[in-house]
Scaffold this motif. Structure first.
Motif, PDB file in Angstrom:
ATOM      1  N   PRO A  17      -4.618  -8.380  -7.667  1.00  0.00           N
ATOM      2  CA  PRO A  17      -5.521  -7.235  -7.815  1.00  0.00           C
ATOM      3  C   PRO A  17      -4.845  -5.918  -7.384  1.00  0.00           C
ATOM      4  CG  PRO A  17      -6.751  -9.094  -7.005  1.00  0.00           C
ATOM      5  CD  PRO A  17      -5.302  -9.525  -7.051  1.00  0.00           C
ATOM      6  N   TYR A  18      -4.925  -4.967  -8.299  1.00  0.00           N
ATOM      7  CA  TYR A  18      -4.239  -3.689  -8.177  1.00  0.00           C
ATOM      8  C   TYR A  18      -5.287  -2.615  -8.262  1.00  0.00           C
ATOM      9  CZ  TYR A  18      -1.368   0.194 -10.118  1.00  0.00           C
ATOM     10  OH  TYR A  18      -0.746   1.398 -10.373  1.00  0.00           O
ATOM     11  N   LEU A  19      -5.245  -1.664  -7.345  1.00  0.00           N
ATOM     12  CA  LEU A  19      -6.278  -0.631  -7.349  1.00  0.00           C
ATOM     13  C   LEU A  19      -5.735   0.653  -6.744  1.00  0.00           C
ATOM     14  CD1 LEU A  19      -9.299  -0.119  -7.932  1.00  0.00           C
ATOM     15  CD2 LEU A  19      -9.778  -0.922  -5.619  1.00  0.00           C
ATOM     16  N   ARG A  20      -5.902   1.746  -7.481  1.00  0.00           N
ATOM     17  CA  ARG A  20      -5.644   3.065  -6.901  1.00  0.00           C
ATOM     18  C   ARG A  20      -6.982   3.782  -6.788  1.00  0.00           C
ATOM     19  NH1 ARG A  20      -1.182   6.709  -6.884  1.00  0.00           N
ATOM     20  NH2 ARG A  20      -0.102   5.715  -8.633  1.00  0.00           N
ATOM     21  N   PHE A  21      -7.265   4.288  -5.602  1.00  0.00           N
ATOM     22  CA  PHE A  21      -8.478   5.084  -5.432  1.00  0.00           C
ATOM     23  C   PHE A  21      -8.129   6.303  -4.581  1.00  0.00           C
ATOM     24  CE2 PHE A  21      -9.288   3.771  -1.029  1.00  0.00           C
ATOM     25  CZ  PHE A  21      -8.655   2.544  -0.955  1.00  0.00           C
ATOM     26  N   TYR A  22      -9.117   7.186  -4.413  1.00  0.00           N
ATOM     27  CA  TYR A  22      -8.847   8.446  -3.714  1.00  0.00           C
ATOM     28  C   TYR A  22      -9.846   8.650  -2.587  1.00  0.00           C
ATOM     29  CZ  TYR A  22      -5.784   9.372  -7.636  1.00  0.00           C
ATOM     30  OH  TYR A  22      -4.781   9.284  -8.555  1.00  0.00           O
ATOM     31  N   VAL A  31       0.855  -1.181   0.000  1.00  0.00           N
ATOM     32  CA  VAL A  31       0.000   0.000   0.000  1.00  0.00           C
ATOM     33  C   VAL A  31       0.891   1.231   0.000  1.00  0.00           C
ATOM     34  CG1 VAL A  31      -1.764   1.307   1.272  1.00  0.00           C
ATOM     35  CG2 VAL A  31      -1.828  -1.207   1.289  1.00  0.00           C
ATOM     36  N   ARG A  32       0.516   2.218  -0.786  1.00  0.00           N
ATOM     37  CA  ARG A  32       1.205   3.501  -0.737  1.00  0.00           C
ATOM     38  C   ARG A  32       0.157   4.597  -0.612  1.00  0.00           C
ATOM     39  NH1 ARG A  32       5.794   5.909  -4.908  1.00  0.00           N
ATOM     40  NH2 ARG A  32       6.637   7.400  -3.416  1.00  0.00           N
ATOM     41  N   VAL A  33       0.213   5.325   0.489  1.00  0.00           N
ATOM     42  CA  VAL A  33      -0.736   6.404   0.716  1.00  0.00           C
ATOM     43  C   VAL A  33      -0.011   7.715   0.453  1.00  0.00           C
ATOM     44  CG1 VAL A  33      -2.211   7.538   2.418  1.00  0.00           C
ATOM     45  CG2 VAL A  33      -1.943   5.041   2.461  1.00  0.00           C
ATOM     46  N   GLU A  34      -0.533   8.518  -0.450  1.00  0.00           N
ATOM     47  CA  GLU A  34       0.074   9.820  -0.725  1.00  0.00           C
ATOM     48  C   GLU A  34      -0.918  10.914  -0.355  1.00  0.00           C
ATOM     49  OE1 GLU A  34       3.016   9.565  -4.389  1.00  0.00           O
ATOM     50  OE2 GLU A  34       1.282   8.267  -4.664  1.00  0.00           O
ATOM     51  N   PRO A  35      -0.672  11.559   0.801  1.00  0.00           N
ATOM     52  CA  PRO A  35      -1.606  12.570   1.283  1.00  0.00           C
ATOM     53  C   PRO A  35      -1.706  13.719   0.296  1.00  0.00           C
ATOM     54  CG  PRO A  35       0.073  12.060   2.934  1.00  0.00           C
ATOM     55  CD  PRO A  35       0.509  11.425   1.663  1.00  0.00           C
ATOM     56  N   GLY A  36      -2.860  14.320   0.228  1.00  0.00           N
ATOM     57  CA  GLY A  36      -3.094  15.435  -0.677  1.00  0.00           C
ATOM     58  C   GLY A  36      -4.572  15.685  -0.732  1.00  0.00           C
ATOM     59  N   ALA A  37      -4.968  16.584  -1.607  1.00  0.00           N
ATOM     60  CA  ALA A  37      -6.397  16.798  -1.782  1.00  0.00           C
ATOM     61  C   ALA A  37      -6.744  16.393  -3.200  1.00  0.00           C
ATOM     62  CB  ALA A  37      -6.732  18.265  -1.539  1.00  0.00           C
ATOM     63  N   PRO A  38      -7.240  15.221  -3.412  1.00  0.00           N
ATOM     64  CA  PRO A  38      -7.529  14.140  -2.458  1.00  0.00           C
ATOM     65  C   PRO A  38      -6.290  13.292  -2.164  1.00  0.00           C
ATOM     66  CG  PRO A  38      -8.118  13.447  -4.667  1.00  0.00           C
ATOM     67  CD  PRO A  38      -7.571  14.846  -4.805  1.00  0.00           C
ATOM     68  N   THR A  39      -6.413  12.430  -1.152  1.00  0.00           N
ATOM     69  CA  THR A  39      -5.350  11.494  -0.802  1.00  0.00           C
ATOM     70  C   THR A  39      -5.433  10.264  -1.710  1.00  0.00           C
ATOM     71  OG1 THR A  39      -5.193  12.225   1.473  1.00  0.00           O
ATOM     72  CG2 THR A  39      -4.584   9.940   1.048  1.00  0.00           C
ATOM     73  N   SER A  40      -4.288   9.913  -2.289  1.00  0.00           N
ATOM     74  CA  SER A  40      -4.259   8.748  -3.178  1.00  0.00           C
ATOM     75  C   SER A  40      -3.900   7.499  -2.377  1.00  0.00           C
ATOM     76  CB  SER A  40      -3.232   9.006  -4.291  1.00  0.00           C
ATOM     77  OG  SER A  40      -2.648   7.793  -4.703  1.00  0.00           O
TER      78      SER A  40
END
Ligand code: FAD
Lengths: 430, 221
Positions: free
Chosen positions: B188-193, B127-136
Motif C-alpha cells: 500500500p502506497y499513499l501520498r497525502f498532505y 516514509v518521505r516527509v517534504e516540508p512545505g505548505a502543505p507538507t507532503s
C-alpha cells in the motif's frame, strides 16, 4: 572459397538490377492513388513495400529523416560487443530500386488532414489520398526532473538506435573494471517491454568477459516486468549476483536525474551514483502524430484495429509503437504485422477491393547471453472493435529447460532478425 | 448508497488523475484532488473511492478530521477490468461532490503479470516527509494486501490479509486517516498532505486486520 551467403548476395543484386523486373514500375502511370508514408522503420517500410507488392499502380512516397535505418532490435547485442554497428543498419535501396517507392530523406513537420497535405522541413508540401504514419516514439522530456535532451548527451537513453546507442557503447568501453552501470526503466507502456532486461543481460555478458568486478543496478518504475522469472533465473545462472533489480515498491522509481554527476534520486530520497548511467524515460508517439491531430491526451494514437486508420482523422493510418494496440506489445514484430494490415486496408480502400480480416502473431525473443535465448509469443485478433489476445495461444519459454533448448532459442532469435529485416528492407544476413 | 444518505452529489471539483489505459490492472496509479473554492467553514471531511466492477467495489476512504486539510492524494489501486473509478468527496457543509474517470485495462503481450511483494520484508515501511505548505507525506508499507480471493498453485485459497488502516497524528491530534480495502495494490502506497499549525512529532500507524501494527515517527515543523 565463395561462401553461400556471398552467392545469395550477388544473386540478389543481379536480380535487382535486371531492367525487366524494375522497369514496369517506373513505366506505369501510377494512377490508382497516392500514398505518403512517414517513417522507414519497422512499420512504415513494411507498409511501403506491401502496398507496392499488392498494387504497383499506387504511387508511394516514403519520407524518412535518416538515410539509413538502424534497428533497435539487436542494438543490445552491439552494446554487449557481440555485433558491430553496421550490422544493424539497413538501406532503402530495395524499396526504391525494386519496388519503385519514391524516397525523400527529410523530416516531415506538419500535416493538414482536411487539405490532405504533408509539409516537409524544407517547406515543400506533398498531397496524399492516404497518409500512413509510423514515426515510432519520442521521449517525454518533462517525464523525469532533470532529464532533457542535453542530459541525454551525458546519460544516454539509447532507446532509438543511432548516435545515442554508440554513445552508450563508448561509455561502457571507457568504464573501469569495478564500475557501476545503472539503468532506469520506465513504467508501462513503453517501446519493447523486455528490452531493458535484455540490455542489462548483454552488458553483463560484456562485463563478465572484460570487466568482471563491475556491477549492474536496475532502478525500475514497475513491480513486475516481461519474462521476469526467466530473466532472473538466467541472470543468476550466467552472472551470479552481478545484476541487482530494485522494484517500484522497493523504491526503484527514479524521480530526478543529475546527469552532470551521473546521479539519480528515487521517490523516497535515495541517491545512487553511477559510472555509466542509462535513463530510459517515459515515452509518447513520435511528434508528427501529434501534429496530425491523431494522438489522445495520453500521447498515443487510438486506431481502428481492422484497418489501423486513426479514430480521429480520416485517411490517416498509423501503425507501430505510436499506436494504442494493446494487448499487442510495442515491438518491431507488431509494427511489421500492423504495417501489412494497414497496407491491405489502404490498397482495398483505393481500389474498392475488400480488405481481409486481420489477425496477428507476435514473438519477442530476448537474449540473456549469446547462447541463451528466451521468448514470449501471442496471437491476436479483432473482436467487437478491440484487439484481443487469442486464448490458449502463445506463451513463454519453459522455466525448466536445458542449455541446448536455450541455445536453440538464441539461434531462432538470429533467424527472426534475419528474416524480418529481409522481409522489410530486403537485407541479407550480416 | 449509504454514504450519500439521500443527498444528491454535485458533479464538480473532483479531479482524477488516472491513465486512460492500464497495462497492469494490479497497479494502477490514482491521483485525486478537490478543486473547488471552499467557504470559511466548508472543508473536505472525507474522500471515498470506488471501482464498481471489482468484486469489492469500495477501494478506500480517506478522512480529514480538521479544517487544516489539503484534500490531495496519490495511491495505487487494483482494477479487475475496464471500468470507471468513482470518487465522492464529503464536505463539512453537508454537500457531496462526485467525479469519475474511465480506465481501460488490458494485459499487454510481452508482459507477464504478477502482483508482487517481498515476502522477507513484510511490514517494512518507507516514509518521505517534504516540508512545505502543505507538507507532503509519502508512505509505503511492504505488504501483500492479500484479498482472500486468490488461489495458490495448489488451488487453495490464500487467506485474506489486509492493511486496513493508516492513521497520522501530530502530538495527540489525529490529522489524517485512511481506511484501505482489498482493491488497494500490494505494498500500500499513499501520498497525502498535512498542514501542522505548530512544530510537533508526526506519528504514523498502519494496522493489519490481525491487529498487528507498524509505526513511524518524525519531527515536523
Ligand atoms: C533496445 C531495444 C531492443 C528491441 N528489441 C526488439 C526485438 O528484439 N524484437 C522486436 O520485435 N522489437 C524490438 N524492439 C522494439 C522495436 O524497435 C520497435 O517496436 C519498432 O522499431 C517500432 O517500429 P515503428 O515503425 O513504430 O518505429 P521505428 O522503427 O522507430 O521507425 C520510425 C522511423 O520514423 C522516422 N521518423 C519519425 N518521425 C519522422 C518525421 N517526422 N519525419 C521523417 N521521419 C520520421 C524515424 O527516423 C524512424 O526511422 C526493441 C527496441 C529497443 C529500444
Amino acid at each position: 572459397m565463395i561462401s553461400r551467403r556471398k552467392v545469395i548476395k550477388s544473386a540478389a543484386a543481379a536480380f535487382a538490377a535486371t531492367p525487366l523486373l524494375s522497369m514496369p514500375f517506373v513505366a506505369r502511370a501510377q494512377t490508382a492513388g497516392r500514398v505518403v508514408i512517414v517513417g522507414g522503420g519497422f512499420g512504415g517500410a513494411t507498409a511501403a513495400k506491401y502496398i507496392k507488392r499488392r498494387n504497383p499502380d499506387i504511387a508511394v512516397t516514403l519520407v524518412e529523416a535518416s538515410p539509413r535505418f538502424y534497428t533497435c532490435p539487436f542494438s543490445n547485442l552491439y552494446l554487449g560487443g557481440l555485433r558491430d554497428f553496421d550490422s544493424i543498419g539497413h538501406s532503402f535501396d530495395e524499396l526504391t530500386d525494386t519496388y519503385g517507392v519514391e524516397l525523400i530523406t527529410e523530416w516531415a513537420e506538419g500535416v493538414d488532414g482536411d487539405a490532405h497535405t504533408l509539409t516537409l522541413a524544407s517547406g515543400e508540401t506533398l498531397g496524399y489520398d492516404k497518409l500512413l504514419l509510423s514515426p515510432g516514439i519520442d521521449m517525454r522530456w518533462d517525464g523525469i526532473e532533470g532529464y532533457d535532451e542535453a542530459a541525454a548527451e551525458l546519460a544516454p537513453h539509447a532507446w532509438k538506435a543511432g548516435p545515442q546507442t554508440e554513445l552508450l557503447r563508448s561509455q561502457l568501453e571507457a568504464m573501469d573494471d569495478g564500475g557501476l552501470f545503472i539503468l532506469s526503466a520506465p513504467a508501462d507502456p513503453f517501446r519493447c517491454p523486455p528490452g531493458p532486461y535484455e540490455r542489462v543481460s548483454l552488458i553483463a555478458n560484456y562485463f563478465k568477459e572484460s570487466k568482471p568486478s563491475s556491477k549492474i543496478l536496475i532502478l525500475d518504475s514497475k513491480d513486475a516486468f516481461s519474462k521476469q522469472g526467466l530473466f532472473q533465473a538466467g541472470w543468476q545462472e550466467l552472472y551470479g549476483d552481478m545484476i541487482e533489480w530494485v522494484s517500484l515498491s522497493n523504491d526503484g522509481r527514479v524521480i530526478r536525474v543529475d546527469a552532470e554527476n551521473l546521479e539519480v534520486e528515487t521517490e523516497f530520497g535515495e541517491i545512487h551514483r553511477a559510472d555509466v548511467l542509462n535513463v530510459i524515460p517515459p515515452q509518447k508517439a513520435g511528434f508528427i502524430a501529434e501534429a496530425a491531430g491523431v494522438t489522445n491526451e495520453g500521447g498515443w494514437v487510438p486506431i481502428n484495429p481492422e484497418t489501423f486508420e486513426s479514430q480521429q482523422v480520416s485517411d490517416i493510418y498509423v501503425v507501430g509503437d505510436a499506436t494504442i494496440a494493446a494487448p499487442m506489445p510495442k515491438s518491431g514484430f507488431s509494427a511489421n504485422a500492423q504495417g501489412k494490415v494497414a497496407a491491405s486496408a489502404i490498397v482495398a480502400a483505393l481500389t474498392g477491393e475488400e480488405a481481409p480480416a486481420p489477425s496477428w502473431a507476435n514473438t519477442c525473443y530476448s537474449l540473456i547471453g549469446p547462447e541463451y535465448g528466451i521468448s514470449v509469443a501471442g496471437v491476436y485478433r479483432v473482436e467487437n472493435g478491440e484487439i484481443i489476445s487469442v486464448e490458449g495461444s502463445g506463451g513463454v519459454s519453459p522455466a525448466e529447460a536445458d542449455a541446448e533448448f536455450r541455445a536453440a532459442e538464441a539461434r531462432y532469435a538470429v533467424g527472426w532478425y534475419d528474416a524480418i529485416t529481409q522481409d522489410i528492407w530486403g537485407s541479407q544476413p550480416a | 448508497m449509504a454514504i450519500l444518505d439521500g443527498r444528491d452529489p454535485i458533479a464538480q471539483g473532483v479531479v482524477l488523475d488516472l491513465p486512460l489505459i492500464s497495462e497492469n490492472g494490479a497497479v494502477v496509479p490514482l491521483g485525486i484532488s478537490i478543486d473547488r473554492p471552499m467557504a470559511e467553514d466548508e472543508y473536505v471531511q472525507a474522500i471515498h473511492v470506488f471501482a464498481p466492477a471489482n468484486p469489492f467495489p469500495h477501494i478506500a476512504s480517506f478522512r480529514y478530521p480538521n479544517a487544516r486539510s489539503t484534500p490531495r492524494l496519490e495511491t495505487r489501486v487494483r482494477l479487475n477490468e475496464s471500468q470507471p473509478v468513482v470518487v465522492l468527496a464529503e464536505l463539512s457543509s453537508g454537500a457531496v461532490l462526485v467525479g469519475e474517470s474511465e480506465v481501460r485495462v488490458t494485459v499487454s503481450g510481452c508482459l507477464t503479470m504478477s502482483d508482487t511483494y517481498d515476502t522477507e520484508s513484510v511490514f517494512q515501511t518507507r516514509v518521505r516527509v517534504e516540508p512545505g505548505a502543505p507538507t507532503s507525506v509519502l508512505t509505503l508499507i511492504n505488504h501483500p494486501q492479500e484479498t482472500g480471493l486468490r488461489t495458490n498453485a495448489q488451488g487453495e485459497i490464500i487467506p485474506k490479509r489486509l492493511i486496513e488502516k493508516l492513521e497520522a497524528r501530530i502530538g495527540d491530534e489525529l490529522v489524517f486517516e485512511a481506511d484501505l480495502h482489498r482493491s488497494i495494490s500490494a505494498n500500500p502506497y499513499l501520498r497525502f498532505y498535512i498542514q501542522p499549525d505548530a512544530p510537533g512529532t508526526l506519528d504514523l500507524v498502519w494496522t493489519e486486520d490481525t491487529g498487528e501494527t507498524a509505526e513511524f515517527s518524525q519531527d515536523v515543523a
